[in-house]
Design a protein around this motif. Structure first.
Motif, PDB file in Angstrom:
ATOM      1  N   GLY A 293       0.778  -1.228   0.000  1.00 10.96           N
ATOM      2  CA  GLY A 293       0.000   0.000   0.000  1.00 10.96           C
ATOM      3  C   GLY A 293       0.808   1.276   0.000  1.00 10.96           C
ATOM      4  N   VAL A 294       2.094   1.191   0.275  1.00  7.02           N
ATOM      5  CA  VAL A 294       2.945   2.382   0.306  1.00  7.02           C
ATOM      6  C   VAL A 294       3.239   2.845  -1.124  1.00  7.02           C
ATOM      7  CG1 VAL A 294       5.258   3.252   0.887  1.00  7.02           C
ATOM      8  CG2 VAL A 294       3.963   1.881   2.548  1.00  7.02           C
ATOM      9  N   VAL A 295       3.173   4.138  -1.346  1.00  7.65           N
ATOM     10  CA  VAL A 295       3.508   4.720  -2.649  1.00  7.65           C
ATOM     11  C   VAL A 295       4.993   5.054  -2.674  1.00  7.65           C
ATOM     12  CG1 VAL A 295       3.168   6.704  -4.177  1.00  7.65           C
ATOM     13  CG2 VAL A 295       1.201   5.622  -3.070  1.00  7.65           C
ATOM     14  N   CYS A 296       5.665   4.566  -3.693  1.00  9.08           N
ATOM     15  CA  CYS A 296       7.082   4.869  -3.881  1.00  9.08           C
ATOM     16  C   CYS A 296       7.213   6.030  -4.866  1.00  9.08           C
ATOM     17  CB  CYS A 296       7.829   3.657  -4.424  1.00  9.08           C
ATOM     18  SG  CYS A 296       7.833   2.223  -3.342  1.00  9.08           S
ATOM     19  N   VAL A 297       7.877   7.074  -4.433  1.00  9.57           N
ATOM     20  CA  VAL A 297       8.183   8.200  -5.311  1.00  9.57           C
ATOM     21  C   VAL A 297       9.585   7.972  -5.852  1.00  9.57           C
ATOM     22  CG1 VAL A 297       8.392  10.697  -5.516  1.00  9.57           C
ATOM     23  CG2 VAL A 297       6.746   9.719  -3.904  1.00  9.57           C
ATOM     24  N   LEU A 298       9.677   7.679  -7.128  1.00 10.02           N
ATOM     25  CA  LEU A 298      10.966   7.369  -7.736  1.00 10.02           C
ATOM     26  C   LEU A 298      11.585   8.664  -8.256  1.00 10.02           C
ATOM     27  CD1 LEU A 298       9.907   4.175  -9.727  1.00 10.02           C
ATOM     28  CD2 LEU A 298      10.375   4.453  -7.279  1.00 10.02           C
ATOM     29  N   ASP A 299      12.653   9.079  -7.611  1.00  9.28           N
ATOM     30  CA  ASP A 299      13.312  10.346  -7.936  1.00  9.28           C
ATOM     31  C   ASP A 299      14.099  10.171  -9.232  1.00  9.28           C
ATOM     32  OD1 ASP A 299      14.768  12.668  -8.100  1.00  9.28           O
ATOM     33  OD2 ASP A 299      15.428  12.652  -6.007  1.00  9.28           O
ATOM     34  N   THR A 300      13.437  10.439 -10.355  1.00  3.67           N
ATOM     35  CA  THR A 300      14.061  10.243 -11.658  1.00  3.67           C
ATOM     36  C   THR A 300      15.293  11.114 -11.832  1.00  3.67           C
ATOM     37  OG1 THR A 300      11.758  10.057 -12.416  1.00  3.67           O
ATOM     38  CG2 THR A 300      13.478   9.926 -14.083  1.00  3.67           C
ATOM     39  N   ILE A 301      15.236  12.330 -11.319  1.00  2.00           N
ATOM     40  CA  ILE A 301      16.378  13.240 -11.448  1.00  2.00           C
ATOM     41  C   ILE A 301      17.617  12.640 -10.799  1.00  2.00           C
ATOM     42  CG2 ILE A 301      17.303  15.502 -10.838  1.00  2.00           C
ATOM     43  CD1 ILE A 301      15.162  15.812 -12.869  1.00  2.00           C
ATOM     44  N   SER A 302      17.467  12.130  -9.581  1.00  2.00           N
ATOM     45  CA  SER A 302      18.627  11.568  -8.881  1.00  2.00           C
ATOM     46  C   SER A 302      19.147  10.326  -9.591  1.00  2.00           C
ATOM     47  CB  SER A 302      18.257  11.240  -7.432  1.00  2.00           C
ATOM     48  OG  SER A 302      17.399  10.113  -7.358  1.00  2.00           O
ATOM     49  N   ALA A 303      18.251   9.538 -10.173  1.00  2.00           N
ATOM     50  CA  ALA A 303      18.687   8.351 -10.919  1.00  2.00           C
ATOM     51  C   ALA A 303      19.458   8.754 -12.168  1.00  2.00           C
ATOM     52  CB  ALA A 303      17.473   7.508 -11.297  1.00  2.00           C
ATOM     53  N   ASN A 304      18.940   9.766 -12.863  1.00  2.00           N
ATOM     54  CA  ASN A 304      19.539  10.186 -14.124  1.00  2.00           C
ATOM     55  C   ASN A 304      20.826  10.977 -13.950  1.00  2.00           C
ATOM     56  OD1 ASN A 304      17.240   9.061 -15.168  1.00  2.00           O
ATOM     57  ND2 ASN A 304      16.459  10.930 -16.106  1.00  2.00           N
ATOM     58  N   THR A 305      21.053  11.500 -12.762  1.00  2.00           N
ATOM     59  CA  THR A 305      22.255  12.303 -12.512  1.00  2.00           C
ATOM     60  C   THR A 305      23.126  11.670 -11.440  1.00  2.00           C
ATOM     61  OG1 THR A 305      21.069  13.699 -10.916  1.00  2.00           O
ATOM     62  CG2 THR A 305      21.095  14.429 -13.211  1.00  2.00           C
ATOM     63  N   ASP A 306      23.014  10.362 -11.306  1.00  2.00           N
ATOM     64  CA  ASP A 306      23.822   9.632 -10.328  1.00  2.00           C
ATOM     65  C   ASP A 306      25.282   9.672 -10.763  1.00  2.00           C
ATOM     66  OD1 ASP A 306      25.075   7.719  -8.703  1.00  2.00           O
ATOM     67  OD2 ASP A 306      23.245   6.531  -8.536  1.00  2.00           O
ATOM     68  N   PRO A 307      26.170  10.304  -9.987  1.00  2.00           N
ATOM     69  CA  PRO A 307      27.576  10.432 -10.408  1.00  2.00           C
ATOM     70  C   PRO A 307      28.298   9.097 -10.525  1.00  2.00           C
ATOM     71  CG  PRO A 307      27.288  11.195  -8.147  1.00  2.00           C
ATOM     72  CD  PRO A 307      25.916  10.981  -8.705  1.00  2.00           C
ATOM     73  N   GLN A 308      27.828   8.075  -9.812  1.00  2.00           N
ATOM     74  CA  GLN A 308      28.471   6.763  -9.911  1.00  2.00           C
ATOM     75  C   GLN A 308      28.185   6.092 -11.251  1.00  2.00           C
ATOM     76  OE1 GLN A 308      27.921   4.186  -6.518  1.00  2.00           O
ATOM     77  NE2 GLN A 308      27.710   5.907  -5.112  1.00  2.00           N
ATOM     78  N   VAL A 309      27.180   6.574 -11.955  1.00  2.00           N
ATOM     79  CA  VAL A 309      26.817   5.994 -13.246  1.00  2.00           C
ATOM     80  C   VAL A 309      27.189   6.921 -14.400  1.00  2.00           C
ATOM     81  CG1 VAL A 309      24.892   5.107 -14.639  1.00  2.00           C
ATOM     82  CG2 VAL A 309      24.914   4.741 -12.150  1.00  2.00           C
ATOM     83  N   TYR A 310      26.884   8.219 -14.248  1.00  2.00           N
ATOM     84  CA  TYR A 310      27.062   9.162 -15.357  1.00  2.00           C
ATOM     85  C   TYR A 310      28.244  10.115 -15.184  1.00  2.00           C
ATOM     86  CZ  TYR A 310      22.528   7.476 -16.944  1.00  2.00           C
ATOM     87  OH  TYR A 310      21.492   6.679 -17.393  1.00  2.00           O
ATOM     88  N   GLY A 311      29.021   9.956 -14.115  1.00  2.00           N
ATOM     89  CA  GLY A 311      30.208  10.778 -13.946  1.00  2.00           C
ATOM     90  C   GLY A 311      30.028  11.902 -12.940  1.00  2.00           C
ATOM     91  N   ALA A 312      31.143  12.489 -12.541  1.00  4.02           N
ATOM     92  CA  ALA A 312      31.130  13.513 -11.494  1.00  4.02           C
ATOM     93  C   ALA A 312      30.311  14.744 -11.882  1.00  4.02           C
ATOM     94  CB  ALA A 312      32.565  13.932 -11.174  1.00  4.02           C
ATOM     95  N   ASP A 313      30.218  15.039 -13.182  1.00  5.84           N
ATOM     96  CA  ASP A 313      29.447  16.205 -13.643  1.00  5.84           C
ATOM     97  C   ASP A 313      28.072  15.790 -14.158  1.00  5.84           C
ATOM     98  OD1 ASP A 313      30.215  14.888 -15.931  1.00  5.84           O
ATOM     99  OD2 ASP A 313      30.642  16.714 -17.075  1.00  5.84           O
ATOM    100  N   ALA A 314      27.528  14.725 -13.615  1.00  5.22           N
ATOM    101  CA  ALA A 314      26.272  14.149 -14.120  1.00  5.22           C
ATOM    102  C   ALA A 314      25.104  15.123 -14.075  1.00  5.22           C
ATOM    103  CB  ALA A 314      25.926  12.888 -13.338  1.00  5.22           C
ATOM    104  N   HIS A 315      25.176  16.123 -13.209  1.00 10.35           N
ATOM    105  CA  HIS A 315      24.082  17.087 -13.092  1.00 10.35           C
ATOM    106  C   HIS A 315      24.083  18.098 -14.232  1.00 10.35           C
ATOM    107  CE1 HIS A 315      27.601  18.930 -11.298  1.00 10.35           C
ATOM    108  NE2 HIS A 315      27.023  20.110 -11.380  1.00 10.35           N
ATOM    109  N   LEU A 316      25.125  18.102 -15.055  1.00 11.20           N
ATOM    110  CA  LEU A 316      25.252  19.069 -16.135  1.00 11.20           C
ATOM    111  C   LEU A 316      24.873  18.459 -17.475  1.00 11.20           C
ATOM    112  CD1 LEU A 316      28.684  20.664 -15.168  1.00 11.20           C
ATOM    113  CD2 LEU A 316      26.398  21.535 -14.653  1.00 11.20           C
ATOM    114  N   PHE A 317      24.362  19.290 -18.376  1.00  9.68           N
ATOM    115  CA  PHE A 317      24.063  18.886 -19.752  1.00  9.68           C
ATOM    116  C   PHE A 317      25.357  18.854 -20.539  1.00  9.68           C
ATOM    117  CE2 PHE A 317      23.263  20.094 -24.172  1.00  9.68           C
ATOM    118  CZ  PHE A 317      22.238  19.239 -24.550  1.00  9.68           C
ATOM    119  N   ASN A 318      25.675  17.701 -21.118  1.00 14.27           N
ATOM    120  CA  ASN A 318      26.897  17.555 -21.904  1.00 14.27           C
ATOM    121  C   ASN A 318      26.658  16.511 -22.990  1.00 14.27           C
ATOM    122  OD1 ASN A 318      29.398  17.215 -23.023  1.00 14.27           O
ATOM    123  ND2 ASN A 318      30.372  16.391 -21.186  1.00 14.27           N
ATOM    124  N   PRO A 319      26.325  16.940 -24.219  1.00 17.60           N
ATOM    125  CA  PRO A 319      26.034  15.980 -25.288  1.00 17.60           C
ATOM    126  C   PRO A 319      27.237  15.160 -25.722  1.00 17.60           C
ATOM    127  CG  PRO A 319      26.083  18.217 -26.143  1.00 17.60           C
ATOM    128  CD  PRO A 319      26.164  18.337 -24.661  1.00 17.60           C
TER     129      PRO A 319
END
Length: 410
Positions: A293-319
């Protein structure tokens, strides 16, 4: 992003936790049938189904999303749609990117869903844009700011208008053709959701009302998301090119670079920054217990900008970001598991292989094509009119309007 009021909720952050939740079959997209679905457009549609029902509906509709269809749209249909729209309906100096995206995407959305309209009519396109904007609120009702009952009533009223103006005639035309085909006549069936559902109606048991709402779901979801993605990509590319002016021309000339821009914009600014799931039973997500019954709020931003996956500058736009093998370049923005977005490849193509130039047969997706087209015409942000965020829901990454100038404006 918080969960809906009145629900016990927890937030799951980071790439592994969010991916684990999205692939956990104990978590459902349906949060509360009576509160959000009953009487709403999405009741009984693919967007809220789970388990066997979801698999069967998806199996039936997956037939429309084949590589030959993607190639038809990308190489033949969509470039003409974009050019025709920009030539016929867009002011060559000052316009709004959300309007442009809507005028382009409604054509594809209608073709996919099975909605007939006059594509040479600006009035029809503007009316369809209105429906897109209205239906988006019903689709995001669990994140909307307002009374769910009021929103559902609004959706029923708007749906009634959509039916009378576009949907009923479209369905009746296709139903007539399906009956002729069933009677043994050699007639060609249209390749769209509405036709597919009508062909399978006797075996699926879907009511006519549900078939119409399911078709409306496909009309609304893909077009609205594509318009937001086009706008978010331009927003980030404008900022990127202030420091990297040489890359403005690359967007136009290099399809692979344009696609990476779209993927990167989706990663750092997903159209849904907080995906919601509800536990059907006591379960476990990434080592964390989640009670029924608990609702899970999945923080997509934190997943998409996880530095362990996308690098230390993961919070920045870099094509030019180097994405590890096996990691989606757009993060969790299209979901994962059984509910991953059915139109993902059509919208943004296939991920590029690390360190390998795309083959001639590579699918880039329709949003990158639109991005290239507007940048080729010299699009830029309006210097006196900033973009206006859409504040009707808690999905803060969406735009209501985004004024732009052409011929290098801004």
């Amino acid at each position: 992003m918080e969960g809906p009021p009145g629900f016990e909720s927890i937030t799951l952050s980071g790439y592994e936790a969010v991916r684990g939740a999205l692939t956990n079959n104990d978590l459902s997209r349906s949060l509360d049938r009576d509160r959000f679905e009953k009487g709403n457009l999405k009741e009984g549609t693919l967007s809220v189904l789970h388990g066997a029902e979801h698999r069967e509906r998806r199996r039936m509709e997956n037939k429309l999303f084949r590589r030959d269809m993607f190639e038809l749209y990308e190489h033949q249909l969509f470039p003409d749609i974009v050019t025709h729209t920009l030539d016929s309906f867009v002011d060559p100096v000052e316009s709004d990117l959300m309007e442009i995206g809507g005028l382009i995407s409604v054509v594809l959305a209608c073709r996919t869903a099975g909605i007939d309209f006059d594509w040479n009519s600006l009035e029809d396109r503007q009316r369809l844009r209105y429906f897109l904007h209205e239906f988006a609120l019903g689709g995001a009702i669990d994140s909307a700011k307002g009374d769910p009952e009021v929103i559902k009533a609004q959706m029923r009223a708007v749906f009634g208008e959509f039916r009378s103006e576009f949907l009923t005639e479209s369905r009746e035309n296709r139903a007539f053709t399906v009956r002729r085909r069933t009677a043994g006549e050699r007639v060609e069936l249209l390749y769209d959701i509405l036709t597919t559902l009508l062909v399978n109606q006797s075996t699926s048991g879907m009511s006519t009302d549900l078939i119409e709402r399911e078709s409306t779901l496909f009309f609304s979801a893909g077009a609205h998301t594509s318009t937001q993605t086009l706008t978010n990509t331009a927003h980030h590319v404008f900022e990127w090119c202030r420091d990297h002016p040489e890359d403005r021309r690359r967007v136009v000339e290099d399809a692979a670079f344009a696609q990476r821009c779209v993927h990167e914009a989706l990663r750092v600014r997903p159209t849904n920054p907080g995906i919601l799931r509800r536990a059907l039973v006591d379960t476990d997500v990434a080592g964390r217990p989640v009670a029924k019954g608990v609702v899970c709020v999945l923080d997509t931003i934190s997943a998409n900008t996880d530095p362990q996956v996308y690098g230390a500058d993961a919070h920045l736009f870099n094509p030019n970001r180097d994405i590890p093998d096996g990691v989606p370049p757009y993060g969790m923005s299209f979901g994962a598991g059984m509910h991953f977005c059915i139109g993902r490849t059509l919208a943004v193509g296939l991920p590029q292989r690390r360190g390998v130039a795309p083959a001639a047969s590579h699918l880039y997706g329709l949003v990158p094509i639109a991005v290239q087209a507007v940048f080729e015409r010299g699009i830029g942000p309006h210097p006196q009119k900033p973009g206006v965020p859409d504040t009707k829901t808690r999905r803060w990454t969406r735009w209501l309007s985004y004024p732009v100038l052409f011929n290098g404006g801004g």
